[in-house]
Design a protein around this motif. Structure first.
Motif, PDB file in Angstrom:
ATOM      1  N   LEU A 166       0.829  -1.204   0.000  1.00  0.00           N
ATOM      2  CA  LEU A 166       0.000   0.000   0.000  1.00  0.00           C
ATOM      3  C   LEU A 166       0.868   1.261   0.000  1.00  0.00           C
ATOM      4  CD1 LEU A 166      -2.796   1.318   0.190  1.00  0.00           C
ATOM      5  CD2 LEU A 166      -2.634   1.080   2.690  1.00  0.00           C
ATOM      6  N   ALA A 167       1.909   1.264   0.819  1.00  0.00           N
ATOM      7  CA  ALA A 167       2.821   2.419   0.828  1.00  0.00           C
ATOM      8  C   ALA A 167       3.471   2.600  -0.539  1.00  0.00           C
ATOM      9  CB  ALA A 167       3.884   2.236   1.909  1.00  0.00           C
ATOM     10  N   ALA A 168       3.864   1.492  -1.183  1.00  0.00           N
ATOM     11  CA  ALA A 168       4.462   1.584  -2.524  1.00  0.00           C
ATOM     12  C   ALA A 168       3.449   2.124  -3.527  1.00  0.00           C
ATOM     13  CB  ALA A 168       4.981   0.219  -2.958  1.00  0.00           C
ATOM     14  N   ALA A 169       2.202   1.674  -3.434  1.00  0.00           N
ATOM     15  CA  ALA A 169       1.167   2.157  -4.349  1.00  0.00           C
ATOM     16  C   ALA A 169       0.954   3.654  -4.196  1.00  0.00           C
ATOM     17  CB  ALA A 169      -0.135   1.412  -4.095  1.00  0.00           C
ATOM     18  N   ARG A 170       1.158   4.149  -2.985  1.00  0.00           N
ATOM     19  CA  ARG A 170       1.039   5.591  -2.721  1.00  0.00           C
ATOM     20  C   ARG A 170       2.363   6.322  -2.962  1.00  0.00           C
ATOM     21  NH1 ARG A 170      -2.535   4.772   2.866  1.00  0.00           N
ATOM     22  NH2 ARG A 170      -4.589   5.051   1.884  1.00  0.00           N
ATOM     23  N   HIS A 171       3.342   5.612  -3.472  1.00  0.00           N
ATOM     24  CA  HIS A 171       4.674   6.143  -3.787  1.00  0.00           C
ATOM     25  C   HIS A 171       5.427   6.607  -2.545  1.00  0.00           C
ATOM     26  CE1 HIS A 171       3.900   6.934  -8.355  1.00  0.00           C
ATOM     27  NE2 HIS A 171       3.549   5.717  -7.964  1.00  0.00           N
ATOM     28  N   ASP A 172       5.107   6.010  -1.411  1.00  0.00           N
ATOM     29  CA  ASP A 172       5.859   6.244  -0.181  1.00  0.00           C
ATOM     30  C   ASP A 172       6.814   5.067  -0.022  1.00  0.00           C
ATOM     31  OD1 ASP A 172       6.884   6.694   2.337  1.00  0.00           O
ATOM     32  OD2 ASP A 172       4.999   6.260   3.395  1.00  0.00           O
ATOM     33  N   PHE A 173       7.953   5.144  -0.685  1.00  0.00           N
ATOM     34  CA  PHE A 173       8.834   3.985  -0.732  1.00  0.00           C
ATOM     35  C   PHE A 173       9.662   3.819   0.533  1.00  0.00           C
ATOM     36  CE2 PHE A 173       7.782   4.798  -5.166  1.00  0.00           C
ATOM     37  CZ  PHE A 173       7.318   3.532  -5.510  1.00  0.00           C
ATOM     38  N   ARG A 174       9.877   4.887   1.270  1.00  0.00           N
ATOM     39  CA  ARG A 174      10.527   4.710   2.570  1.00  0.00           C
ATOM     40  C   ARG A 174       9.590   3.992   3.532  1.00  0.00           C
ATOM     41  NH1 ARG A 174      13.111   9.370   0.689  1.00  0.00           N
ATOM     42  NH2 ARG A 174      15.394   9.177   0.830  1.00  0.00           N
ATOM     43  N   GLY A 175       8.315   4.344   3.477  1.00  0.00           N
ATOM     44  CA  GLY A 175       7.348   3.604   4.272  1.00  0.00           C
ATOM     45  C   GLY A 175       7.254   2.160   3.830  1.00  0.00           C
ATOM     46  N   ALA A 176       7.278   1.928   2.510  1.00  0.00           N
ATOM     47  CA  ALA A 176       7.239   0.558   1.991  1.00  0.00           C
ATOM     48  C   ALA A 176       8.427  -0.247   2.506  1.00  0.00           C
ATOM     49  CB  ALA A 176       7.226   0.579   0.469  1.00  0.00           C
ATOM     50  N   ARG A 210      13.126  18.236  -7.629  1.00  0.00           N
ATOM     51  CA  ARG A 210      13.857  18.241  -6.356  1.00  0.00           C
ATOM     52  C   ARG A 210      13.087  17.455  -5.296  1.00  0.00           C
ATOM     53  NH1 ARG A 210      13.709  23.364  -5.481  1.00  0.00           N
ATOM     54  NH2 ARG A 210      15.570  23.844  -6.706  1.00  0.00           N
ATOM     55  N   ALA A 211      11.775  17.661  -5.244  1.00  0.00           N
ATOM     56  CA  ALA A 211      10.955  16.952  -4.252  1.00  0.00           C
ATOM     57  C   ALA A 211      10.948  15.450  -4.515  1.00  0.00           C
ATOM     58  CB  ALA A 211       9.530  17.501  -4.270  1.00  0.00           C
ATOM     59  N   LEU A 212      10.818  15.083  -5.773  1.00  0.00           N
ATOM     60  CA  LEU A 212      10.749  13.664  -6.089  1.00  0.00           C
ATOM     61  C   LEU A 212      12.088  12.982  -5.859  1.00  0.00           C
ATOM     62  CD1 LEU A 212       8.831  11.489  -7.073  1.00  0.00           C
ATOM     63  CD2 LEU A 212       9.573  11.946  -9.395  1.00  0.00           C
ATOM     64  N   LEU A 213      13.185  13.672  -6.140  1.00  0.00           N
ATOM     65  CA  LEU A 213      14.500  13.085  -5.915  1.00  0.00           C
ATOM     66  C   LEU A 213      14.723  12.830  -4.426  1.00  0.00           C
ATOM     67  CD1 LEU A 213      17.023  12.188  -7.466  1.00  0.00           C
ATOM     68  CD2 LEU A 213      18.000  14.441  -6.997  1.00  0.00           C
ATOM     69  N   ALA A 214      14.208  13.717  -3.583  1.00  0.00           N
ATOM     70  CA  ALA A 214      14.328  13.495  -2.142  1.00  0.00           C
ATOM     71  C   ALA A 214      13.531  12.275  -1.700  1.00  0.00           C
ATOM     72  CB  ALA A 214      13.841  14.736  -1.388  1.00  0.00           C
ATOM     73  N   ALA A 215      12.385  12.037  -2.369  1.00  0.00           N
ATOM     74  CA  ALA A 215      11.532  10.906  -1.995  1.00  0.00           C
ATOM     75  C   ALA A 215      11.958   9.605  -2.645  1.00  0.00           C
ATOM     76  CB  ALA A 215      10.072  11.219  -2.363  1.00  0.00           C
ATOM     77  N   ARG A 216      12.464   9.687  -3.885  1.00  0.00           N
ATOM     78  CA  ARG A 216      12.775   8.481  -4.672  1.00  0.00           C
ATOM     79  C   ARG A 216      14.073   8.704  -5.441  1.00  0.00           C
ATOM     80  NH1 ARG A 216       7.518   8.137  -8.208  1.00  0.00           N
ATOM     81  NH2 ARG A 216       8.855   6.828  -9.493  1.00  0.00           N
ATOM     82  N   PRO A 217      15.209   8.575  -4.795  1.00  0.00           N
ATOM     83  CA  PRO A 217      16.487   8.907  -5.447  1.00  0.00           C
ATOM     84  C   PRO A 217      17.021   7.806  -6.353  1.00  0.00           C
ATOM     85  CG  PRO A 217      16.880   8.290  -3.182  1.00  0.00           C
ATOM     86  CD  PRO A 217      15.387   8.267  -3.367  1.00  0.00           C
ATOM     87  N   GLY A 218      16.209   7.379  -7.327  1.00  0.00           N
ATOM     88  CA  GLY A 218      16.640   6.366  -8.277  1.00  0.00           C
ATOM     89  C   GLY A 218      17.104   6.988  -9.573  1.00  0.00           C
ATOM     90  N   VAL A 219      17.674   6.174 -10.459  1.00  0.00           N
ATOM     91  CA  VAL A 219      18.257   6.711 -11.687  1.00  0.00           C
ATOM     92  C   VAL A 219      17.217   7.367 -12.615  1.00  0.00           C
ATOM     93  CG1 VAL A 219      20.317   5.279 -11.652  1.00  0.00           C
ATOM     94  CG2 VAL A 219      18.276   4.411 -12.770  1.00  0.00           C
ATOM     95  N   PRO A 220      15.979   6.850 -12.743  1.00  0.00           N
ATOM     96  CA  PRO A 220      15.038   7.551 -13.617  1.00  0.00           C
ATOM     97  C   PRO A 220      14.710   8.961 -13.128  1.00  0.00           C
ATOM     98  CG  PRO A 220      14.282   5.312 -13.171  1.00  0.00           C
ATOM     99  CD  PRO A 220      15.387   5.603 -12.213  1.00  0.00           C
TER     100      PRO A 220
END
Length: 434
Positions: free
Chosen positions: A115-125, A339-349
């Motif tokens: 559920l956390a991943a579906a909400r794009h909260d990957f740290r929570g996931a 900038r916000a998304l990189l802080a939340a999801r620092p992956g290569v894409p």
């Protein structure tokens, strides 16, 4: 890399629903052979499963596994329908499961991670997945969520370890698909194709088969192999006629072959059923290429309206929103979202998208650093190389720009309707082959 820049939690969720459902199966029987046409909607199958499970739970409210299965089904419905109400219902079901069995409930913990991943909260996931693995070290589904979280957080060595454990526990469509994506990210297209083929071979339900066909086609499309891509998409559409993602993918093949009318027809059908941002952006680019500028502008306006809808947070900002803003003269928004998304999801894409936003804002020195990070794994992503070429050109690095343009067009000559012509023109101007 595929047009869908991030991979959501995979079809393992569907397998988990079947396994947790106290004997109920999501899709009965085995998958049909390649020549069989299956006109089944995954959403309809899930709706039926939800109805059966809710009826069961009304009679047996203490079935903690049933509550967890209901939560997982609701999560998958949310992914398919884009209706966030399913996520709220999923959370309620998962909480009921934990209330009935608060300790050692790996099923509910895995569900909360999904559920956390579906909400794009990957740290929570990641937090939930670690709890799930601690509760049940033999849960392949928990390792699947753990893999997804590590990938989106840019922790690729840990993702590799997690997906290997998942493969060891259960070599199924979900684990092979995740392993395929690992190799795709690292630029090994051959192994990515082999593992996605294995995902197709072991698929046991129509939705798993369609999933594998879609991603096999997208792997081929990303490598410029239009014939193979078309064959995969055709088989998928024979099984699930009108499936929006497959229609949009078939449209990309048609556009690459110069049949813009067929591409527009498919994209209009796809966006009528499922108006996702990437489908709408592809439609706008195709309309522009076909000279239908007024219709393209209307589609762009629709995208702008959808981006202003309430509910967006830094963790849910999508990569396509960043690229759309960067490509449509709103560099400030693109940079802020990047900038916000990189802080939340620092992956290569995300690094690549943020680089393009910084380029749009004129900060090319910073952009180059992020473009390099976006390609640090060796991903064979034509668009990422094109973006870095433009950044290098802005920094007067003509040799570097020429090399990146050559690589982009080598990987996929049809990588972009929006930028493909410019890529070829500039490469020629820089002394590359015409």
């Amino acid at each position: 890399m595929r047009r869908r820049w991030t991979r959501p939690a995979l079809v393992t969720l569907l397998a988990a629903v079947a396994l947790l459902g106290a004997g109920a199966t999501l899709v009965p029987g085995r998958a049909p052979g390649p020549a069989t046409v299956v006109d089944r909607s995954p959403a309809r199958e899930l709706d039926a499963f939800v109805e059966r499970t809710e009826t069961h739970l009304a009679t047996v409210p203490g079935d903690w596994q049933g509550w967890a299965a209901l939560g997982l089904a609701r999560i998958q419905l949310g992914r398919i329908t884009y209706d966030p109400a399913n996520y709220a219902a999923a959370e309620t079901a998962l909480r009921r499961s934990r209330a009935v069995r608060p300790d050692g409930n790996a099923s509910a913990l895995t569900g909360f991670g999904a559920l956390a991943a579906a909400r794009h909260d990957f740290r929570g996931a990641l937090r939930w997945a670690r709890l799930a693995v601690a509760a049940d070290p033999w849960s392949a589904d928990a390792y699947g969520v753990l893999t997804d979280a590590y990938v989106e957080l840019g922790r690729y060595p840990e993702a590799g370890t997690a997906v290997q454990r998942m493969l060891d526990l259960r070599p199924d469509t979900g684990s092979f698909a995740r392993a395929s994506y690992q190799f795709e990210l690292h630029g090994d297209q051959r192994r990515a194709w082999e593992l996605m083929t294995r995902a197709r071979e072991v698929a046991t339900s129509p939705d798993e088969i369609t999933f594998a066909l879609t991603h096999l086609g997208e792997l081929a499309l990303g490598a410029g192999d239009l014939d193979t891509a078309a064959a995969q998409f055709a088989e998928g559409l024979a099984r699930v006629p009108g499936q929006p993602a497959l229609l949009a993918d078939r449209a990309r093949v048609s556009a690459a072959r110069g049949d813009l009318a067929a591409a527009i027809t498919d994209l209009r059908a796809a966006t009528t059923t499922l108006p996702t941002l990437d489908h709408l952006m592809t439609l706008a680019d195709t309309l522009t290429a076909a000279g239908q500028t007024a219709a393209a502008a209307e589609t762009d306006d629709l995208i702008r309206v959808t981006t202003r809808l309430p509910g967006a947070t830094p963790a849910t900002t999508d990569i396509d929103l960043i690229l759309f803003a960067a490509d449509h003269g709103d560099a400030r928004t693109a940079v802020a979202r990047g900038r916000a998304l990189l802080a939340a999801r620092p992956g290569v894409p995300v690094e690549t998208a943020y680089a393009w936003a910084l380029h749009a804002a004129g900060d090319d020195r910073a952009a180059l650093g992020h473009a390099n990070r976006g390609l640090r794994l060796g991903t064979r992503d034509a668009r990422a190389h094109y973006y870095r070429a433009e950044i290098r050109l802005a920094l007067h690095d003509r040799a570097g720009a020429r090399a990146d343009l050559a690589e982009a067009l080598k990987i996929n000559p049809n990588f972009s309707l929006r930028y493909g012509v410019r890529a070829r023109t500039v490469r020629t101007e820089l002394g590359g082959p015409a």
